[in-house]
Motif scaffolding. Structure first.
Motif, short mmCIF file in Angstrom:
data_model
loop_
_atom_site.label_atom_id
_atom_site.label_comp_id
_atom_site.label_asym_id
_atom_site.label_seq_id
_atom_site.Cartn_x
_atom_site.Cartn_y
_atom_site.Cartn_z
N GLN A 50 6.52 4.51 0.15
CA GLN A 50 5.53 4.79 -0.90
C GLN A 50 5.40 3.61 -1.86
OE1 GLN A 50 7.47 8.38 -2.25
NE2 GLN A 50 5.74 9.66 -1.57
N ALA A 51 6.52 2.98 -2.19
CA ALA A 51 6.49 1.82 -3.09
C ALA A 51 5.73 0.67 -2.45
CB ALA A 51 7.91 1.39 -3.44
N HIS A 52 5.97 0.44 -1.17
CA HIS A 52 5.27 -0.63 -0.45
C HIS A 52 3.77 -0.33 -0.43
CE1 HIS A 52 4.84 -3.23 3.41
NE2 HIS A 52 4.46 -3.87 2.35
N GLN A 53 3.40 0.91 -0.14
CA GLN A 53 1.99 1.30 -0.11
C GLN A 53 1.36 1.13 -1.49
OE1 GLN A 53 0.60 2.01 2.80
NE2 GLN A 53 -1.39 2.09 1.82
N TRP A 54 2.09 1.48 -2.56
CA TRP A 54 1.60 1.35 -3.93
C TRP A 54 1.23 -0.10 -4.23
CZ3 TRP A 54 2.37 -0.91 -8.67
CH2 TRP A 54 1.85 -0.26 -9.78
N GLU B 113 -2.27 -1.09 -2.44
CA GLU B 113 -3.52 -0.40 -2.75
C GLU B 113 -4.05 -0.78 -4.13
OE1 GLU B 113 -2.68 3.75 -2.34
OE2 GLU B 113 -2.73 3.65 -0.16
N GLY B 114 -5.36 -0.90 -4.24
CA GLY B 114 -5.99 -1.17 -5.54
C GLY B 114 -5.76 -2.58 -6.03
N ALA C 223 5.64 -4.94 -9.79
CA ALA C 223 4.18 -5.05 -9.80
C ALA C 223 3.60 -4.18 -10.91
CB ALA C 223 3.61 -4.61 -8.45
N GLU C 224 2.35 -4.49 -11.28
CA GLU C 224 1.64 -3.70 -12.29
C GLU C 224 0.22 -3.42 -11.81
OE1 GLU C 224 3.51 -5.27 -16.50
OE2 GLU C 224 1.59 -6.09 -15.83
N SER C 225 -0.32 -2.31 -12.31
CA SER C 225 -1.70 -1.96 -11.99
C SER C 225 -2.27 -1.12 -13.12
CB SER C 225 -1.76 -1.16 -10.68
OG SER C 225 -3.10 -0.88 -10.34
N ARG C 226 -3.58 -1.23 -13.32
CA ARG C 226 -4.28 -0.45 -14.33
C ARG C 226 -5.42 0.28 -13.64
NH1 ARG C 226 -4.08 -0.91 -19.64
NH2 ARG C 226 -3.01 -2.92 -19.53
#
Length: 147
Positions: A75-79, A82-83, A19-22
């Protein structure tokens, strides 16, 4: 890119991007990519882009750094949840679906001229909704406007 964190090697070349996020930091922009290693460990490669003062050039310049953050599976699953995260591959179970409302659905029948129904159908298609969902949103907005 390869980094050693706490004696463990994390490599973006041999890991799977999940996954990616900015997002915006205090004084910088951050772009994170969540990876899973071949051994099943998770980490985020956070690319930080910041404006820094270059004394020699007497000017601001853009500096890009990478920080690798190891994560537990939780933590990876939560990441991922979120957002605004773009998910490529989800190795976790999907979150539970919303449960049904306490009251069952009810039906309202409304007779309208064919020309009005065509306009409703066109508007619903434009909104990428069913005619029923589009009409329900219109009714909700009308009721909110009365409040």
């Amino acid at each position: 890119m390869k980094r050693i964190v706490n004696g463990v090697t994390y490599n973006t070349e041999t890991s799977t991007a999940l996954a990616e996020s900015r997002w915006e930091g205090d004084d910088d922009e951050r772009f994170g990519t969540l990876y899973q290693t071949r051994g099943g460990a998770y980490f985020v490669d956070v690319e930080v882009t910041a404006q820094v003062w270059n004394q020699r050039a007497a000017a601001m310049e853009q500096k890009v750094t990478h920080v690798f953050e190891p994560l537990s599976p939780e933590q990876a699953h939560q990441w991922m949840l979120e957002g605004e995260v773009e998910v490529f591959h989800n190795p976790f179970e999907d979150p539970p679906e919303a449960s049904a409302e306490a009251e069952p659905a009810a039906t309202i029948y409304i007779r309208v001229p064919a020309s009005l129904k065509q306009r409703v159908d066109e508007a619903a298609r434009g909104a990428k909704l069913s005619g029923n969902a589009w009409a329900m949103r219109c009714i909700e907005r009308c009721l909110e406007a009365q409040s």
